[in-house]
Design a protein around this motif. Structure first.
Motif, PDB file in Angstrom:
ATOM      1  N   GLU A  84       0.838  -1.207   0.000  1.00 48.52           N
ATOM      2  CA  GLU A  84       0.000   0.000   0.000  1.00 48.52           C
ATOM      3  C   GLU A  84       0.870   1.254   0.000  1.00 48.52           C
ATOM      4  O   GLU A  84       0.570   2.233  -0.706  1.00 48.52           O
ATOM      5  CB  GLU A  84      -0.922  -0.015   1.206  1.00 48.52           C
TER       6      GLU A  84
ATOM      7  N   ARG B  68       0.828   4.069  -3.003  1.00 50.57           N
ATOM      8  CA  ARG B  68       0.536   5.490  -2.759  1.00 50.57           C
ATOM      9  C   ARG B  68       1.780   6.360  -2.871  1.00 50.57           C
ATOM     10  O   ARG B  68       1.725   7.553  -2.577  1.00 50.57           O
ATOM     11  CB  ARG B  68      -0.087   5.656  -1.373  1.00 50.57           C
TER      12      ARG B  68
ATOM     13  N   LEU C  21      -4.623   1.190  -6.796  1.00 54.19           N
ATOM     14  CA  LEU C  21      -3.400   1.983  -6.634  1.00 54.19           C
ATOM     15  C   LEU C  21      -2.370   1.694  -7.711  1.00 54.19           C
ATOM     16  O   LEU C  21      -1.396   2.431  -7.849  1.00 54.19           O
ATOM     17  CB  LEU C  21      -2.769   1.695  -5.262  1.00 54.19           C
TER      18      LEU C  21
END
Length: 608
Positions: A253, A257, A318
């Motif tokens: 993650e 990001r 993402l």
């Protein structure tokens, strides 16, 4: 009594007890039932898939007092002696430690004798690919004309090293990796029979980590069974040093990001927990592989062994496909770098830096950056870099996200009249500023960037010919990009000698379709200028640029930059201004001076 490892306790004793390998078991059982027994077999496949166990089962089936039979009894004297390893007619040879010709010659002398107490004399040669060339040649004659009472069973994990002449005289059976479900089911049975309490998730994690090897799975279960009263997922992770789903989800993650501080903090925490750098990168590759497959085929159940469907669905937005493929390439290269790295942590940190910034010169990395721009444009947002003001040069340029509509200025017809003043007037005003200190208060000077833009936008005098002969490097950035991509392609094509020579050079200039690369060592420049090296790189450059580019290797410090071609810059004057200049030239000198001093213009000259 001494403790016996689980993989030895639970070694299969008949065909049905062997996990997996359905095709091999069916073929051998049918051959035994029909009496079509070959004189030589070749069992090949990964470690721990049952090759040696199958060879012993086949030896029991051939020598059982009830046989030959597909279901050996396991109770007769021959079966018992084979299980205990005391049979005189079943000879197991480790080819890794008996590789010489003399060992095979001794075997040839012994094979002629009839069995001592069994029906067949069975020779099981494990890791047969380790035999020397001379030993293979000595074995070949025996395999061509073996005695009727001899059966050879060859086992190997690397069948490519077994000569074709040997393979052609054997019936070859390919052993496949055991599936995760089959391993997990067998582990549950072994745990129950051995008094080991284990969670189903823990057994499945062991099955995944075994990578298709039943022996490896049993060894892991044996090791985890002594850690505590119950084998849990945490126990397996502790024994194997596995990163785990939660940490991988958090790390992925942060990469998605582009939060480099968070990614580095997660890596630091894992290393403090004693995780190995290579293990972290390897599991990250597997996690990103699951994301790639999730984006392509969400119904592929195999990917949910890595993480739950909900977790992958949370991370999928993402990433794009190209970015995931570029990340996989970067991770693989980082693992390769770990082999010769003295500081593995630095390699991992630089890898995370590239993953968060989508850096790299490979085709996948370039495609990922294009994909990133397309996604931003589709959302109406793209990066805009604010220029540093003149009076605040110490402040760095800041990248901000602004809507695309703000990138474009309004058309000239819609702009206020005050904003439509031509840039040439600003330039003339700047040039007309007196060199002496003015008497009135000076107006603030325009910013350097604005003035430079105005000067570049202003039309140039038509009659003035400016000759620019200063040295320049041409399109240096394009040349450097071509050179990096050429090195990547050469490395992928395994042209190591050319790469080792070329990587010592740096791009010096790229102009007129000539790419100059500078070397500090003269002999490297001479070697690169040879036809074989130079033409090989020119072919790669042709494929990249779609035009012919000549490569020149030069010596550092002795090369000269190419000269920029001469450009003639002319001022395009309007017909009205040309007419006014012509009319002004016809005036008397005193009137012409007056007009110049007062700033007037000539509208008409008549004879009246």
């Amino acid at each position: 009594m001494a403790y016996v490892a689980l993989y030895r306790q639970w070694r299969p004793q008949d065909f049905d007890a062997l996990v997996g390998q359905k095709a091999v078991k069916t073929t051998l059982k049918n051959a035994l039932a029909s009496g079509k027994i070959a004189h030589a077999y070749l069992f090949s496949g990964p470690r721990g898939t049952g090759k040696t166990s199958m060879a012993r089962i086949l030896a029991k089936a051939l020598n059982c007092e009830q046989g030959p039979t597909a279901e050996p009894c396991g109770q007769c004297g021959n079966c018992q002696r084979i299980v205990q390893g005391t049979s005189l007619d079943v000879i197991e040879i480790d080819a890794a430690s008996n590789t010489s010709v003399d060992n095979i010659r001794d075997l040839r002398e012994q094979v002629a004798f009839t069995p001592a107490e069994s029906r067949y004399k069975v020779y099981i040669i494990d890791e047969v690919h380790m035999l020397s060339t001379g030993a293979f040649n000595a074995l070949l004659k025996t395999l061509e004309e073996p005695p009727a009472h001899a059966v050879f069973i060859l086992a190997t994990t690397d069948p490519q090293k077994v000569p074709a002449t040997i393979q052609s005289r054997c019936q070859r059976f390919e052993f496949r990796r055991v599936t995760v479900d089959e391993i997990a089911e067998h582990l549950a049975m072994v745990a129950a029979g051995s008094g080991i309490e284990a969670d189903a998730d823990a057994l499945r994690l062991i099955a995944i980590q075994a990578e298709g090897g039943m022996r490896d799975a049993l060894s892991l279960l044996d090791q985890c069974g002594v850690m505590g009263k119950r084998v849990t997922v945490a126990t397996v992770r502790e024994v194997l040093g596995i990163v785990g789903r939660e940490a991988l989800h958090e790390l992925t993650e942060a990469i998605g990001r582009r939060q480099l501080p968070q990614a580095l903090a997660t890596l630091n925490l894992l290393l403090e927990q004693g995780k190995d750098v290579k293990q972290v990168l390897t599991e990250l590759i597997e996690y990103l592989r699951a994301l790639v497959l999730y984006l392509a085929v969400p119904d592929y159940e195999e990917i949910y062994l890595t993480d739950a469907k909900e977790a992958l669905a949370e991370l999928a937005p993402l990433f794009g496909r190209d970015r995931l493929l570029a990340a996989e390439e970067r991770l693989h290269s980082a693992i390769q770098e770990l082999r010769g790295s003295m500081r593995p942590r630095i390699t991992a940190e630089l890898c995370l830096l590239d993953l968060c910034r989508v850096e790299g010169s490979t085709l996948a990395a370039l495609s990922a950056r294009i994909e990133q721009l397309e996604r931003q444009m589709a959302g109406g947002v793209m990066p805009v870099y604010q220029q540093t003001p003149v009076n605040a040069q110490s402040a760095p340029a800041v990248a901000v996200q602004q809507p695309i509509v703000q990138e474009y200025a309004a058309p000239a017809a819609q702009q206020p009249i005050a904003q439509q003043a031509p840039a040439a007037e600003q330039v003339q005003a700047a040039k007309a500023a007196p060199a002496k200190k003015p008497a009135v208060k000076a107006q603030p000077q325009p910013a350097a960037d604005t003035l430079a833009a105005a000067v570049n936008a202003a039309p140039k005098p038509k009659s003035a010919r400016v000759q620019q002969t200063e040295e320049y490097a041409g399109d240096f950035a394009a040349g450097e990009d071509f050179w990096k991509q050429a090195l990547e392609i050469m490395k992928a094509e395994k042209k190591n000698s050319m790469v080792s020579c070329a990587k010592n050079g740096r791009v010096f200039s790229f102009a007129n379709n000539i790419l100059q690369v500078a070397f500090k060592a003269p002999f490297l420049a001479d070697r690169m200028n040879k036809d074989d090296y130079r033409k090989a790189f020119e072919e790669i450059l042709l494929r990249l640029a779609r035009r012919e580019i000549r490569l020149e290797a030069v010596i550092e410090g002795k090369a000269k930059l190419p000269q920029k071609p001469v450009k003639q810059q002319e001022v395009q004057q309007s017909p009205e201004s040309e007419t006014q200049n012509l009319q002004a030239a016809q005036l008397p000198e005193n009137l012409r001076k007056a007009f110049n001093a007062l700033g007037g213009s000539v509208t008409d000259i008549s004879d009246q």
